[in-house]
Design an enzyme around this catalytic site. Structure first.
Site, PDB file in Angstrom:
ATOM      1  N   GLU A  50     -40.148 -49.305 -55.786  1.00  0.00           N
ATOM      2  CA  GLU A  50     -40.941 -50.428 -56.281  1.00  0.00           C
ATOM      3  C   GLU A  50     -40.054 -51.636 -56.555  1.00  0.00           C
ATOM      4  O   GLU A  50     -40.450 -52.783 -56.338  1.00  0.00           O
ATOM      5  CB  GLU A  50     -41.686 -50.003 -57.542  1.00  0.00           C
ATOM      6  N   ASP A  72     -52.447 -44.136 -54.271  1.00  0.00           N
ATOM      7  CA  ASP A  72     -53.043 -42.806 -54.116  1.00  0.00           C
ATOM      8  C   ASP A  72     -54.307 -42.718 -54.955  1.00  0.00           C
ATOM      9  O   ASP A  72     -54.569 -43.589 -55.799  1.00  0.00           O
ATOM     10  CB  ASP A  72     -52.053 -41.717 -54.543  1.00  0.00           C
TER      11      ASP A  72
END
Length: 232
Positions: free
Chosen positions: A11, A198
């Site tokens: 990230e 997700d």
């Protein structure tokens, strides 16, 4: 100077890729990267996964760099059926879904001297929303809503539904509300931006690994545009 916190290297690296004039500073075995994004000074750090890591890094960043505001970016599990992989949730409210002192007649997620929900800075929310509108060929949807944090990687559908019903949550992750709590106690404006990687389905760790990069890139696009807007 703005502080930017990401939980994981995957990230963080997408943000680092848009930084210039990067310098490293080691503090307590943590590496803080100072630099500029679109002529705005920033400090970027990888916190590690979970609420304790997030809280620790947030306080160190505040103590050592005195940021005018903190932005938490990263991935999250979608908790709202309208969200697809890569979509963005801007957290207007943060809650720790696993904090439980209901035995003392407080609602789930309530923290003494803090409350149940912690609100992001409304000006930062509006500036992020405006920045997103300026992204060319935008291929993701954006929602503003509650983000729920806890020290659990949520894969269970029943757990997801419970969190959604209890807190009207749009996304579930593991750090944002802890960062929010430290910022609130220290009077530092903050905002949490999460891209959906997700959806809890019993095996969403597979899609998390597959789509983490996509989620991270979407957050980096937003950060780049946000600081372009700030640097004008």
């Amino acid at each position: 100077m703005y502080g930017i916190i990401a939980a994981m290297n995957e990230e963080m690296v997408e943000i680092k890729n848009i930084m210039l004039k990067i310098e490293e500073k080691k503090i307590y075995e943590l590496t803080f990267f100072t630099g500029v994004i679109n002529n705005v000074e920033v400090v970027l750090v990888e916190a590690g996964v979970g609420k304790v890591n997030a809280s620790r890094v947030t306080q160190i960043l505040i103590d050592k760099f005195n940021p005018k505001a903190i932005i938490n970016v990263g991935s999250a599990a979608g908790c709202n059926d309208e969200l697809e992989i890569g979509d963005i949730v801007i957290g207007n409210k943060l809650v720790q879904h696993d904090f439980d002192i209901t035995a003392f007649n407080h609602p789930k997620g309530y923290i003494s001297n803090v409350g149940q929900f912690i609100e992001s800075d409304i000006n930062l929310i509006n500036e992020i929303k405006q920045s997103i509108k300026n992204i060319p060929n935008q291929k993701f949807n954006v929602k503003v809503g509650t983000i729920a944090s806890g020290d659990i990687f949520c894969t269970d559908i029943k757990m997801k539904n419970k969190i959604k019903e209890k807190f009207d949550a749009y996304a579930i992750e593991m750090e944002g509300a802890a960062i929010a709590q430290v910022c609130k106690l220290d009077n530092i404006p903050f905002v949490v931006i999460r891209s959906i990687s997700d959806k809890p389905n019993g095996k969403n760790e597979i899609t998390f690994d597959e789509f983490l990069k996509k989620a991270s890139k979407n957050c980096a696009h937003i950060i780049n545009e946000f600081f372009y807007f700030q640097g004008e």
